[in-house]
Design a protein around this motif. Structure first.
Motif, short mmCIF file in Angstrom:
data_model
loop_
_atom_site.label_atom_id
_atom_site.label_comp_id
_atom_site.label_asym_id
_atom_site.label_seq_id
_atom_site.Cartn_x
_atom_site.Cartn_y
_atom_site.Cartn_z
N SER A 162 0.82 -1.22 0.00
CA SER A 162 0.00 0.00 0.00
C SER A 162 0.85 1.27 0.00
O SER A 162 0.41 2.30 -0.51
CB SER A 162 -0.95 0.02 1.20
OG SER A 162 -1.88 -1.03 1.10
N ARG A 163 2.03 1.22 0.59
CA ARG A 163 2.87 2.40 0.53
C ARG A 163 3.24 2.71 -0.92
O ARG A 163 3.20 3.87 -1.35
CB ARG A 163 4.14 2.20 1.35
CG ARG A 163 4.96 3.48 1.46
CD ARG A 163 6.43 3.28 1.19
NE ARG A 163 7.16 4.54 1.31
CZ ARG A 163 8.45 4.65 1.11
NH1 ARG A 163 9.17 3.58 0.79
NH2 ARG A 163 9.05 5.82 1.20
N ALA A 164 3.57 1.68 -1.69
CA ALA A 164 3.96 1.87 -3.08
C ALA A 164 2.77 2.33 -3.93
O ALA A 164 2.90 3.22 -4.77
CB ALA A 164 4.56 0.59 -3.64
N THR A 165 1.59 1.73 -3.72
CA THR A 165 0.43 2.14 -4.51
C THR A 165 0.01 3.56 -4.16
O THR A 165 -0.37 4.34 -5.04
CB THR A 165 -0.74 1.16 -4.31
OG1 THR A 165 -1.11 1.12 -2.93
CG2 THR A 165 -0.38 -0.24 -4.76
N LEU A 166 0.10 3.92 -2.88
CA LEU A 166 -0.26 5.28 -2.47
C LEU A 166 0.71 6.31 -3.03
O LEU A 166 0.31 7.44 -3.34
CB LEU A 166 -0.32 5.38 -0.95
CG LEU A 166 -1.60 4.86 -0.30
CD1 LEU A 166 -1.42 4.68 1.20
CD2 LEU A 166 -2.78 5.80 -0.58
N ARG A 167 1.97 5.96 -3.16
CA ARG A 167 2.93 6.89 -3.75
C ARG A 167 2.56 7.20 -5.20
O ARG A 167 2.85 8.30 -5.70
CB ARG A 167 4.34 6.32 -3.66
CG ARG A 167 4.98 6.48 -2.28
CD ARG A 167 6.31 5.77 -2.19
NE ARG A 167 7.28 6.29 -3.13
CZ ARG A 167 8.10 7.32 -2.88
NH1 ARG A 167 8.05 7.94 -1.71
NH2 ARG A 167 8.98 7.72 -3.78
N ALA A 168 1.91 6.25 -5.87
CA ALA A 168 1.46 6.50 -7.24
C ALA A 168 0.14 7.25 -7.25
O ALA A 168 -0.03 8.26 -7.93
CB ALA A 168 1.33 5.18 -7.99
N GLY A 170 -1.29 9.02 -4.87
CA GLY A 170 -1.25 10.32 -4.21
C GLY A 170 -0.13 11.22 -4.68
O GLY A 170 0.16 12.24 -4.04
N ALA A 171 0.49 10.89 -5.81
CA ALA A 171 1.64 11.67 -6.28
C ALA A 171 1.26 13.11 -6.63
O ALA A 171 2.02 14.04 -6.36
CB ALA A 171 2.28 10.98 -7.48
N GLY A 172 0.09 13.30 -7.22
CA GLY A 172 -0.32 14.64 -7.63
C GLY A 172 -0.84 15.49 -6.50
O GLY A 172 -0.73 16.72 -6.52
N ARG A 173 -1.41 14.85 -5.48
CA ARG A 173 -1.95 15.50 -4.30
C ARG A 173 -2.18 14.43 -3.26
O ARG A 173 -2.48 13.28 -3.60
CB ARG A 173 -3.25 16.27 -4.58
CG ARG A 173 -4.47 15.38 -4.81
CD ARG A 173 -4.41 14.68 -6.15
NE ARG A 173 -5.56 13.85 -6.46
CZ ARG A 173 -5.48 12.52 -6.52
NH1 ARG A 173 -4.37 11.87 -6.23
NH2 ARG A 173 -6.54 11.83 -6.88
N PRO A 174 -2.04 14.73 -1.99
CA PRO A 174 -2.29 13.71 -0.97
C PRO A 174 -3.76 13.29 -0.99
O PRO A 174 -4.65 14.10 -1.24
CB PRO A 174 -1.91 14.39 0.34
CG PRO A 174 -1.94 15.85 0.05
CD PRO A 174 -1.60 16.00 -1.40
N VAL A 175 -4.00 12.04 -0.71
CA VAL A 175 -5.36 11.50 -0.70
C VAL A 175 -5.77 11.18 0.73
O VAL A 175 -4.94 11.07 1.63
CB VAL A 175 -5.46 10.23 -1.56
CG1 VAL A 175 -5.13 10.53 -3.02
CG2 VAL A 175 -4.54 9.11 -1.03
N GLY A 176 -7.07 11.07 0.96
CA GLY A 176 -7.58 10.55 2.20
C GLY A 176 -7.66 9.04 2.12
O GLY A 176 -7.43 8.44 1.05
N MET A 177 -7.98 8.39 3.23
CA MET A 177 -8.04 6.94 3.20
C MET A 177 -9.07 6.41 4.19
O MET A 177 -9.16 6.89 5.33
CB MET A 177 -6.68 6.33 3.54
CG MET A 177 -6.66 4.80 3.50
SD MET A 177 -5.02 4.08 3.76
CE MET A 177 -4.71 4.54 5.46
#
Length: 346
Positions: A162-168, A170-177
């Protein structure tokens, strides 16, 4: 018996086939399943795919991913586990589950009729031995999916993915979860590694791709609570499994929707959020978990949330001879696909 009603039913259905359905929502689902009005694909025929969707591995080579709206992606990697390995076999086990969908009866959605979705295969890895390079490969692959405007839904694999998928995502802007799990997974560096499955969300926050103020963690329990200080300090909302029962599902849904808001949101589901009585096939089982009915009600209550990605992780099928764990995971994957469809409706 009302003879007039019986005559009407006979007139409509006496010579009808199984695919002759009038209700527009039901008919949309039937159109996905039937050909020649009464012929259905055998659920045990042909190679298995996620949710019986088309298999489109070539989509990853196309600039627009073949026009897909959603890509279901296997991530068969479990080098980040702390104890019981085996989640590398999770994607294959989830693919093997038959007869999930096509219709979501609560949301009245047939996602395959509203979205162009496909199973695009597994992340290509360079090395089965290097956790760090596997995370690099996951991030790079998911970055191409996100760049094409496609919503990625991952099936792991352990929760470190999940860290790797979130880096992709959320790259343009941080996401919520919205995170459903037995464990917060916000631990620190252990034995020289920050890539393990007990810490992906701490790292995602520190990477600037996950907004802790828009993150809620549901179903948390067990003796590892002392490791999750980062969740509280960073401002994440934590709802323990015991609190779910005390508050009730409607209140938990309301809180999750409040925390996530209208912004882009990632949905992460660890199968160990379920009590091991329902889902024993996982690496870190914790007694006192959620029931499948509670999880389904919770997910269905999130319809309209702006889901931009998600994952279903930690299915280790060798610990579950009944296949119930994979069955639960496949159903949750279907619900995530439905949430993406519902978000497009909203």
């Amino acid at each position: 018996m009302d003879q007039a009603k019986l005559a009407a039913l006979r007139a409509r259905y006496l010579d009808a086939t199984g695919g002759d359905i009038d209700d527009p929502d039901f008919a949309k689902a039937a159109a996905q399943q039937f050909s020649e009005s009464d012929r259905r694909k055998w659920p045990f025929a042909d190679p298995a795919t996620f949710l019986d969707l088309p298999f489109r591995p070539e989509a990853a080579t196309l600039p627009d991913f073949g026009g897909l709206d959603v890509a279901l992606i296997g991530v068969p990697m479990d080098l980040g586990v702390t104890n019981r390995a085996g989640a590398r076999h999770g994607p294959r086990a989830v693919r093997a589950v038959e007869r999930i969908g096509p219709y979501e009866h609560v949301l009245r959605i047939t996602p395959a009729a509203e979205l162009k979705a496909a199973d695009i295969g597994d992340v290509p890895f360079r090395s089965r031995f290097s956790l760090e390079s596997c995370h690099e490969d996951i991030e790079a692959f998911f970055a191409t999916v996100v760049k094409a405007g496609v919503v990625p839904l991952a099936v792991g694999g352990d929760h470190s993915i999940s860290r790797a998928t979130l880096r992709a995502v959320g790259a343009g802007r941080p996401v919520g979860m919205i995170h459903i799990d037995a464990h917060c997974d916000t631990g620190g560096v252990y034995e020289g590694s920050k890539f393990h499955h007990g810490g992906p969300f701490r790292q995602a926050v520190l990477d600037g791709v996950l907004d802790p103020a828009r993150t809620i963690q549901i179903g948390i329990r067990g003796g590892a609570e002392y490791l999750w200080e980062f969740s509280y300090v960073s401002g994440m909302t934590v709802i323990h499994a015991e609190e779910v029962a005390q508050l009730g599902i409607p209140a938990v849904i309301a809180r999750a929707r409040e925390v996530a808001g209208d912004g882009p949101t990632y949905l992460s589901f660890d199968v160990d959020s379920l009590d091991p009585g329902f889902a024993p096939g996982t690496g870190t089982p914790e007694m006192g978990g959620l029931t499948p009915r509670e999880v389904l009600a919770l997910l269905r209550g999130l319809a309209g949330v702006n889901v931009v990605g998600g994952d279903v992780v930690e299915v280790a099928p060798q610990y579950d001879p009944t296949s119930n764990t994979a069955q639960c995971a496949a159903q949750v994957l279907f619900e995530l696909l439905c949430l993406v469809a519902a978000g497009r409706r909203a």
